[in-house]
Design a protein around this motif. Structure first.
Motif, mmCIF file in Angstrom:
data_model
loop_
_atom_site.group_PDB
_atom_site.id
_atom_site.type_symbol
_atom_site.label_atom_id
_atom_site.label_comp_id
_atom_site.label_asym_id
_atom_site.label_seq_id
_atom_site.Cartn_x
_atom_site.Cartn_y
_atom_site.Cartn_z
ATOM 1 N N THR A 120 62.660 11.773 79.939
ATOM 2 C CA THR A 120 61.448 12.552 80.192
ATOM 3 C C THR A 120 61.757 13.990 80.569
ATOM 4 O O THR A 120 60.845 14.770 80.813
ATOM 5 N N ALA A 121 63.060 14.321 80.662
ATOM 6 C CA ALA A 121 63.436 15.644 81.132
ATOM 7 C C ALA A 121 62.896 16.713 80.198
ATOM 8 O O ALA A 121 62.951 16.575 78.985
ATOM 9 N N GLY A 122 62.368 17.761 80.774
ATOM 10 C CA GLY A 122 61.837 18.831 79.947
ATOM 11 C C GLY A 122 61.910 20.168 80.647
ATOM 12 O O GLY A 122 62.072 20.248 81.865
ATOM 13 N N GLN A 123 61.823 21.201 79.867
ATOM 14 C CA GLN A 123 61.876 22.538 80.437
ATOM 15 C C GLN A 123 61.097 23.488 79.526
ATOM 16 O O GLN A 123 61.225 23.422 78.312
ATOM 17 N N CYS A 124 60.289 24.337 80.128
ATOM 18 C CA CYS A 124 59.512 25.306 79.366
ATOM 19 C C CYS A 124 59.830 26.704 79.848
ATOM 20 O O CYS A 124 59.690 26.994 81.032
ATOM 21 N N ARG A 125 60.247 27.559 78.950
ATOM 22 C CA ARG A 125 60.453 28.958 79.320
ATOM 23 C C ARG A 125 59.130 29.695 79.168
ATOM 24 O O ARG A 125 58.358 29.396 78.257
ATOM 25 N N VAL A 126 58.893 30.652 80.059
ATOM 26 C CA VAL A 126 57.664 31.438 79.994
ATOM 27 C C VAL A 126 58.029 32.889 79.733
ATOM 28 O O VAL A 126 58.922 33.431 80.381
ATOM 29 N N ARG A 127 57.340 33.476 78.778
ATOM 30 C CA ARG A 127 57.595 34.881 78.476
ATOM 31 C C ARG A 127 56.875 35.718 79.519
ATOM 32 O O ARG A 127 55.645 35.640 79.632
ATOM 33 N N PRO A 128 57.612 36.477 80.335
ATOM 34 C CA PRO A 128 56.934 37.227 81.399
ATOM 35 C C PRO A 128 56.192 38.428 80.813
ATOM 36 O O PRO A 128 56.550 38.930 79.747
ATOM 37 N N THR A 129 55.186 38.832 81.521
ATOM 38 C CA THR A 129 54.415 39.982 81.037
ATOM 39 C C THR A 129 55.000 41.283 81.561
ATOM 40 O O THR A 129 54.678 42.351 81.101
ATOM 41 N N ARG A 130 55.872 41.166 82.579
ATOM 42 C CA ARG A 130 56.569 42.355 83.082
ATOM 43 C C ARG A 130 58.081 42.125 82.966
ATOM 44 O O ARG A 130 58.534 40.997 82.777
ATOM 45 N N GLU A 131 58.838 43.216 83.109
ATOM 46 C CA GLU A 131 60.302 43.098 83.047
ATOM 47 C C GLU A 131 60.831 42.220 84.167
ATOM 48 O O GLU A 131 60.267 42.183 85.266
ATOM 49 N N ILE A 132 61.937 41.542 83.913
ATOM 50 C CA ILE A 132 62.545 40.715 84.962
ATOM 51 C C ILE A 132 63.349 41.613 85.885
ATOM 52 O O ILE A 132 64.215 42.352 85.424
ATOM 53 N N PRO A 133 63.086 41.557 87.197
ATOM 54 C CA PRO A 133 63.887 42.373 88.121
ATOM 55 C C PRO A 133 65.356 41.946 88.027
ATOM 56 O O PRO A 133 65.657 40.759 87.836
ATOM 57 N N GLU A 134 66.237 42.915 88.156
ATOM 58 C CA GLU A 134 67.654 42.639 87.976
ATOM 59 C C GLU A 134 68.151 41.544 88.924
ATOM 60 O O GLU A 134 68.889 40.657 88.544
ATOM 61 N N ALA A 135 67.691 41.611 90.186
ATOM 62 C CA ALA A 135 68.166 40.660 91.195
ATOM 63 C C ALA A 135 67.917 39.219 90.785
ATOM 64 O O ALA A 135 68.778 38.357 90.921
ATOM 65 N N SER A 136 66.745 38.927 90.237
ATOM 66 C CA SER A 136 66.469 37.533 89.898
ATOM 67 C C SER A 136 67.161 37.136 88.600
ATOM 68 O O SER A 136 67.506 35.982 88.398
ATOM 69 N N ALA A 137 67.406 38.111 87.741
ATOM 70 C CA ALA A 137 68.137 37.800 86.513
ATOM 71 C C ALA A 137 69.548 37.330 86.853
ATOM 72 O O ALA A 137 70.101 36.452 86.200
ATOM 73 N N VAL A 138 70.108 37.909 87.933
ATOM 74 C CA VAL A 138 71.444 37.502 88.341
ATOM 75 C C VAL A 138 71.446 36.045 88.789
ATOM 76 O O VAL A 138 72.308 35.262 88.454
ATOM 77 N N ILE A 139 70.421 35.675 89.554
ATOM 78 C CA ILE A 139 70.359 34.291 90.064
ATOM 79 C C ILE A 139 70.131 33.291 88.933
ATOM 80 O O ILE A 139 70.830 32.307 88.801
ATOM 81 N N HIS A 140 69.141 33.530 88.130
ATOM 82 C CA HIS A 140 68.790 32.534 87.113
ATOM 83 C C HIS A 140 69.587 32.688 85.842
ATOM 84 O O HIS A 140 69.570 31.826 84.996
ATOM 85 N N GLN A 141 70.216 33.818 85.697
ATOM 86 C CA GLN A 141 70.891 34.127 84.456
ATOM 87 C C GLN A 141 69.936 34.043 83.283
ATOM 88 O O GLN A 141 70.283 33.626 82.197
ATOM 89 N N ILE A 142 68.696 34.392 83.547
ATOM 90 C CA ILE A 142 67.730 34.505 82.445
ATOM 91 C C ILE A 142 67.537 36.002 82.212
ATOM 92 O O ILE A 142 67.138 36.728 83.119
#
Lengths: 236, 620
Positions: free
Chosen positions: A80-102
């Motif tokens: 049942t495992a699943g994952q959905c990516r969401v296209r953000p409407t604003r740019e991803i802040p650098e700090a969170s990109a580092v954590i999630h590597q998204i």
């Protein structure tokens, strides 16, 4: 058995809201049944959930992905495992990109928030949500439903962090700094350290933690669901 | 959807059982799994399990026990357990979680499907289902002798019928008829109540038919007399070694003066699964280094067979050493034929593991030579040539030259009787670290070929000499305590997240040699003459140098390490790799890890005891 008023009130409010929400995924979800709140945790259907977001403030930050895995009782079903990516409407802040590597590029391949919510609410139907530090998940999901459907969602939820906190209080343990983090708690139960930290992995990590918490707490007596249910103030 | 479950897929790959599956199957597999957590003390597998469910331990540990609560197996990270299709009511296997555990569970129907599609997986799956049950049976068979490895059968257990006898006056023809009618290949010749000989079908061919002898002659004329015999209690393995040393194929089994049976090499080979006897015989027939090197290739096969038939460390070491001794002897004979008879008597010595008869297939040469005193310069030249010929020959047979220079090519290891005597007193009376290391080598010297009378008296002399030398003992002990068992290795083995490559374990240097060195020190203290580590440990217990418990624990540790190494080498040889002493932790089962941990702990404790005891008496 007499149920405490909280859960009953919650069910009643949920039904009332379902009547007011316009037809769509949220209405279908609210109108659907939720598990019997007096049932044993080990027989309850759960959906372990983790969100990845650009920050911690639901009012300002955005959901980047939703990961989930279902648990029937204490058996985690990886099919049942699943994952959905969401296209953000604003740019991803650098700090969170580092954590999630998204990165922005990856996120750009995601779908819209509406598509993600629709799928998520469908799999959540009939299940209790399970999350570590659920306030974040509830906050963001409420905000998302608010913006997509005009109403907040009302999700019966179990918070593994809160359970750990209760357990420590019961044993009169002092909580060390960072001691309630997912990985720190997992270590207490001899759960392995996972390397990946995407939404799905963290959902799985929370599910395993919950299985461990219930196994260690319940002995052989049933552990009714309402005893572990998350109680966000205004809802009860 | 991009639900990857990469983490779980990676973990499957670290399990030797799942790793046999092709990549695309592994990629899909996580989706078929469920995850279960069982707290310490939970029964395993849980009651709701179904037949063929396949459990993979992700973290934690499980003990599997039989109905008598005997520990059969320990499951740890990466181990699988298949729920049996049907439970044997006589041998139910009951498990208990002993360390909070997380499992990846493959439901029985999926497991069955995978089995059908992938034979390699099916094989591992079957092994996983069988393992606990087999251990249960094995545990039952060995009864009270658990922990001492598989004891080989004694000769008495192989004797299935009383011997077929014949009188020496009967005709050869009658003997042949008797053998045909009784379907045996040998008869025991009895004169009244007395065993006088044996006659085999081989004798009929060679001494009667081929020699043109009349079939009417008495059988006494072609029988073999002066027999080697064994008793019912003789371990079958000893009988086998006796046969290979004497190049005979039948042994009467006696109870007092009464023959009660006859065993043949075939009986033994059938039971021991070994061809050591034939191997030694073939070696003796080789006339060149080339043919020897071909025959020596079978040594690997021998170890595989012995390990698979469950030989103990003692027996395996004895068998492999017997073959290597035979190779050495044959090469010495070839050298004597080539360079002419030796000018003075000599003896070829083995030290290290060959000296102690503890070899396995991955071994290098450790040899020395002693020869009679002579002033003739040609004598040394002769033995140098011989040493070069023999060591090169052994090298060609797959036993590499000693990297440490322990070889009679080197003048330090090729001495006359008086030269060795001087050397022995040098290391005894003024010991330092280097000399203690040398002494440790000298202590394991054994005559393989030649005149034992040159060396054996020297050895006893040296042993008497060191008996009263506390500084010498202290140096030996320091030598034995130089290395500690790699307990850290084990911690790493358990705690390093899988996927990261931990270092391999050198099971010889980090394990076996530590036990052997301890045994050497005890043997010095007790003045023992035995060479094998297990003999020395038994002797040390007998002499009161160590307690019975300590002795048994060390023997177990030795057995564990030796067996682990032998199995590791067999796996390598079967995979077409060169056997070595380096065991990658990944290949260890949970039970093996548990045993290894125990072994290291025992060695550590005994080293500590030795250190404190010697410190207390002021020796160290």
């Amino acid at each position: 058995m007499i149920q405490p008023p909280g859960p009953r009130l919650f069910c009643w409010r949920r039904q009332r809201r379902a009547a007011r929400v316009p037809p769509g995924p949220l209405r279908d979800y609210l109108a659907g049944r939720i598990p019997d709140l007096s049932s044993d945790c080990r027989e309850t259907p759960f959906l372990a959930v983790d969100l990845e977001t650009t920050g911690l403030n639901p009012a300002e930050d955005q959901i980047l992905s939703i990961g989930w895995v279902a648990m029937d009782g204490l058996t985690i079903r990886l099919d049942t495992a699943g994952q959905c990516r969401v296209r953000p409407t604003r740019e991803i802040p650098e700090a969170s990109a580092v954590i999630h590597q998204i990165t922005d590029d990856q996120a750009a391949r995601g779908g819209s928030l509406g598509e993600a919510l629709e799928r998520f609410l469908e799999v959540l139907g009939g299940r209790v949500m399970l999350a570590h530090h659920a306030a974040v998940e509830l906050g963001f999901l409420d905000q998302a439903c608010q913006s997509e459907y005009g109403f907040a969602c009302m999700i019966p939820t179990v918070d593994t962090l809160r359970l750990a906190q209760d357990e420590m209080e019961r044993r009169q343990e002092t909580v060390r700094s960072g001691g309630l983090r997912l990985n720190a708690l997992r270590e207490r139960y001899n759960l392995p350290r996972y390397k990946g930290h995407d939404a799905l992995n963290d959902a799985l990590a929370a599910a395993e933690l919950f299985a461990a918490q219930v196994s260690h707490r319940a002995e052989d007596k049933p552990l009714p669901l309402h005893r572990v249910l998350h109680r966000p103030g205004p809802l009860w | 959807m991009d639900a990857e479950l990469q983490e779980i897929r990676d973990f499957l790959l670290t399990s030797p059982d799942y790793a046999v599956l092709p990549e695309p199957v592994l990629d899909r597999l996580p989706k078929s799994l469920s995850v279960r957590y069982l707290r310490r003390g939970s029964p395993f597998p849980p009651a709701e399990s179904e037949a063929a469910d396949l459990w993979l331990v992700r973290a934690g540990a499980v003990d599997l026990r039989d109905s008598e609560d005997e520990l059969l197996d320990k499951l740890g990270e990466g181990d699988i357990f298949a729920v049996p299709e049907d439970v044997d009511p006589l041998n139910p296997v009951a498990g208990r979680v002993v360390e909070d555990a997380l499992f990846y569970l493959l439901p029985g129907r999926d497991a069955r499907e995978l089995r059908q599609q992938h034979p390699a997986f099916a094989e591992r799956f079957d092994r996983a289902s069988r393992r606990p049950v087999e251990r249960a049976l094995a545990a039952r068979r060995t009864g009270g002798n658990r922990g001492h490895g598989v004891l080989t059968v004694s000769v008495g257990e192989l004797v299935t019928r009383p011997p077929i006898t014949i009188a020496p006056e009967s005709t050869i023809r009658a003997a042949a008829e008797r053998m045909t009618e009784q379907e045996v290949s040998a008869l025991i010749v009895m004169s009244g109540d007395e065993l006088v000989g044996i006659v085999t079908d081989h004798d009929l061919r060679k001494r009667c038919l081929a020699a043109g002898r009349s079939r009417q002659e008495p059988v006494g004329n072609i029988m073999s007399g002066g027999l080697q015999t064994v008793t019912r209690e003789t371990p079958a393995f000893e009988a086998l070694l006796l046969m290979s040393r004497q190049d005979i194929h039948h042994l009467p089994v006696m109870s007092g003066r009464q023959p009660v049976g006859l065993i043949s090499t075939t009986d033994l080979i059938r039971h021991q699964g070994t061809n050591a006897v034939y191997l030694v015989r073939d070696i003796r027939r080789c006339e060149s280094v080339e043919s020897l090197s071909q025959v020596a290739g079978s040594l690997r096969e021998l170890q595989i067979q012995l390990v698979q038939s469950g030989a103990t460390a003692f027996h395996l070491g004895q068998a492999v050493t017997a073959v290597i001794d035979a190779l050495t002897r044959r090469l010495l004979k070839l050298a004597e034929a080539r360079f002419g008879p030796p000018p003075v008597p000599y003896a070829w010595l083995a030290c290290g593991s060959q000296g102690r008869r503890e070899q396995s297939v991955h071994t290098d040469q450790d040899n020395a030579l002693i020869h009679g005193d002579s002033k003739d310069g040609e004598v040394d030249a002769y033995f140098t040539r011989m040493a070069e010929f023999v060591t090169d020959g052994l090298d060609a047979c797959g036993l590499p030259h000693c990297p440490g220079g322990v070889t009679p090519r080197n003048a330090d290891w090729r001495r006359s009787v008086s030269g060795w005597r001087k050397e022995f007193s040098r290391v005894t009376y003024t010991p330092d670290r280097k000399r203690a290391m040398l002494a440790a080598h000298y202590f394991d010297l054994r005559v393989v070929h030649g005149d034992a009378a040159l060396f054996d008296p020297l050895r006893s002399e040296a042993l008497t000499m060191v008996g009263g030398q506390p500084p010498f003992l202290a140096q030996m002990a320091r030598n034995a305590l130089r290395r500690s068992p790699p307990l850290g290795f084990f911690r790493q083995l358990v705690l390093v997240p899988s996927g990261e490559q931990a270092d391999t374990l050198d099971v010889k240097k980090q394990g076996l040699l530590l036990v052997s060195s301890l045994a050497q020190v005890y043997a010095f203290q007790a003045g023992l003459t035995g060479m094998h580590t297990l003999d020395r440990l038994a002797g040390a217990v007998h002499a009161g140098v160590i307690t019975r418990d300590a002795g048994e624990n060390l023997c177990d540790a030795y057995e564990t390490l030796f067996t682990l190494r032998a199995r590791h080498q067999v796996d390598q040889m079967k995979a077409g790799e060169e056997p070595d002493n380096h065991i990658p932790p990944k290949t260890l089962s949970a039970l093996e890890r548990a045993h290894l941990k125990d072994a290291f702990a025992v060695i550590g404790t005994m080293q500590k005891n030795l250190r404190s005891r010697l410190a207390a008496t002021g020796t160290l």
